[in-house]
Write an enzyme that holds these catalytic residues in place. Structure first.
Site, PDB file in Angstrom:
ATOM      1  N   ARG A  92     123.299 -79.804 -34.662  1.00 30.18           N
ATOM      2  CA  ARG A  92     122.177 -78.922 -34.977  1.00 30.18           C
ATOM      3  C   ARG A  92     122.406 -78.367 -36.383  1.00 30.18           C
ATOM      4  O   ARG A  92     123.542 -78.074 -36.773  1.00 30.18           O
ATOM      5  CB  ARG A  92     122.076 -77.771 -33.984  1.00 30.18           C
ATOM      6  CG  ARG A  92     120.823 -76.917 -34.242  1.00 30.18           C
ATOM      7  CD  ARG A  92     120.756 -75.677 -33.375  1.00 30.18           C
ATOM      8  NE  ARG A  92     119.605 -74.852 -33.770  1.00 30.18           N
ATOM      9  CZ  ARG A  92     119.446 -73.584 -33.441  1.00 30.18           C
ATOM     10  NH1 ARG A  92     120.361 -72.961 -32.707  1.00 30.18           N
ATOM     11  NH2 ARG A  92     118.384 -72.916 -33.844  1.00 30.18           N
ATOM     12  N   HIS A  93     121.338 -78.223 -37.147  1.00 29.14           N
ATOM     13  CA  HIS A  93     121.437 -77.752 -38.527  1.00 29.14           C
ATOM     14  C   HIS A  93     122.133 -76.393 -38.619  1.00 29.14           C
ATOM     15  O   HIS A  93     122.179 -75.615 -37.664  1.00 29.14           O
ATOM     16  CB  HIS A  93     120.045 -77.640 -39.155  1.00 29.14           C
ATOM     17  CG  HIS A  93     119.160 -76.632 -38.475  1.00 29.14           C
ATOM     18  ND1 HIS A  93     119.246 -75.273 -38.713  1.00 29.14           N
ATOM     19  CD2 HIS A  93     118.171 -76.790 -37.558  1.00 29.14           C
ATOM     20  CE1 HIS A  93     118.358 -74.641 -37.974  1.00 29.14           C
ATOM     21  NE2 HIS A  93     117.685 -75.532 -37.256  1.00 29.14           N
ATOM     22  N   GLU A 104     111.801 -80.485 -35.443  1.00 35.07           N
ATOM     23  CA  GLU A 104     111.722 -79.527 -34.344  1.00 35.07           C
ATOM     24  C   GLU A 104     110.330 -79.566 -33.722  1.00 35.07           C
ATOM     25  O   GLU A 104     109.365 -80.038 -34.336  1.00 35.07           O
ATOM     26  CB  GLU A 104     112.054 -78.127 -34.865  1.00 35.07           C
ATOM     27  CG  GLU A 104     112.059 -77.026 -33.814  1.00 35.07           C
ATOM     28  CD  GLU A 104     113.057 -77.288 -32.703  1.00 35.07           C
ATOM     29  OE1 GLU A 104     112.740 -78.123 -31.832  1.00 35.07           O
ATOM     30  OE2 GLU A 104     114.120 -76.642 -32.698  1.00 35.07           O
ATOM     31  N   ASN A 145     116.634 -67.865 -38.788  1.00 33.44           N
ATOM     32  CA  ASN A 145     117.458 -67.774 -37.578  1.00 33.44           C
ATOM     33  C   ASN A 145     118.029 -66.368 -37.439  1.00 33.44           C
ATOM     34  O   ASN A 145     118.023 -65.783 -36.347  1.00 33.44           O
ATOM     35  CB  ASN A 145     118.609 -68.778 -37.628  1.00 33.44           C
ATOM     36  CG  ASN A 145     118.186 -70.209 -37.400  1.00 33.44           C
ATOM     37  OD1 ASN A 145     118.660 -71.121 -38.091  1.00 33.44           O
ATOM     38  ND2 ASN A 145     117.306 -70.457 -36.447  1.00 33.44           N
TER      39      ASN A 145
END
Length: 212
Positions: free
Chosen positions: A11-12, A87, A18
């Site tokens: 995952r990035h 996403e 975030n």
């Protein structure tokens, strides 16, 4: 003779959105400074493995692509990108915090979304069935091009979960039952005998030990 190949699912790294708990979806947000540092940490982790990946494939959104580029540079590889690993599109809620979603009059829908996001979707968003179909299409295309090579695949919480569920044989309805942290590493191991797949499973899930 048995041949083992690994799919290293990343995952990035983290973004400012975030940290602010904003819904990102397909909005193209870059990594934060911290996220770039996380990408460097996972790159060092991968470089230490004895089974080195030979290909790095990524979602084309900046936060995933930047993560992949850091990894690829450390491994002396190039990055291939595909929009199929993006996403899930979150429609009208992209860019909003939970409080902002409630303030726009969607409090009841958001509560139902938290309980069951498979049925209750944000306004004008992508369905999870559609997201699942394009993400598994991406995986099929990748495996056709690289049938036995070990690969790094960099994407998002949604796209990486789908690839894990596909390996587990889990249904689309379970898509949001695993949490993947930013810059986490998960591994799908596949075993081949005389070119035929004989076994597949998840050997590592949501590991962030490289982040300290």
């Amino acid at each position: 003779m048995t041949h083992i190949r690994n799919l290293y699912l990343i995952r990035h790294g983290i973004t400012d959105w975030n940290r602010e708990f904003r819904m990102q979806g397909q909005t193209d947000i870059p990594l934060s400074t911290e996220g770039l540092e996380q990408a460097g940490c996972v790159a060092e982790r991968l470089a230490a493995f004895s089974s080195k990946p030979s290909v790095v494939i990524s979602s084309d959104l900046s936060r995933a692509r930047q993560t992949a580029e850091v990894i690829a540079e450390r491994l002396h590889l190039c990055v291939e990108t595909t929009p199929l690993l993006r996403e899930t599109n979150l429609g009208d809620w992209e860019g909003l915090t939970h409080d902002e979603i409630n303030a726009r009059g969607d409090a009841e829908l958001f509560a139902r979304y938290q309980e069951n996001s498979f049925i209750n979707r944000p306004p004008n968003s992508e369905t999870l069935e559609s997201a699942w179909e394009r993400m598994t299409t991406a995986l099929a295309q990748i495996k056709t091009r690289y049938p036995t090579e070990s690969l790094v695949i960099v994407g998002h919480g949604g796209s990486m979960r789908v690839l894990l569920y596909e390996a587990l044989g889990a249904p689309v309805e379970t898509m949001n039952r695993i949490w993947l942290a930013n810059a986490s590493l998960s591994i799908v191991e596949e075993r081949f005998r005389e070119g035929a797949l004989i076994r597949r499973g998840v050997s590592l899930l949501n590991d962030t030990s490289h982040l300290g």
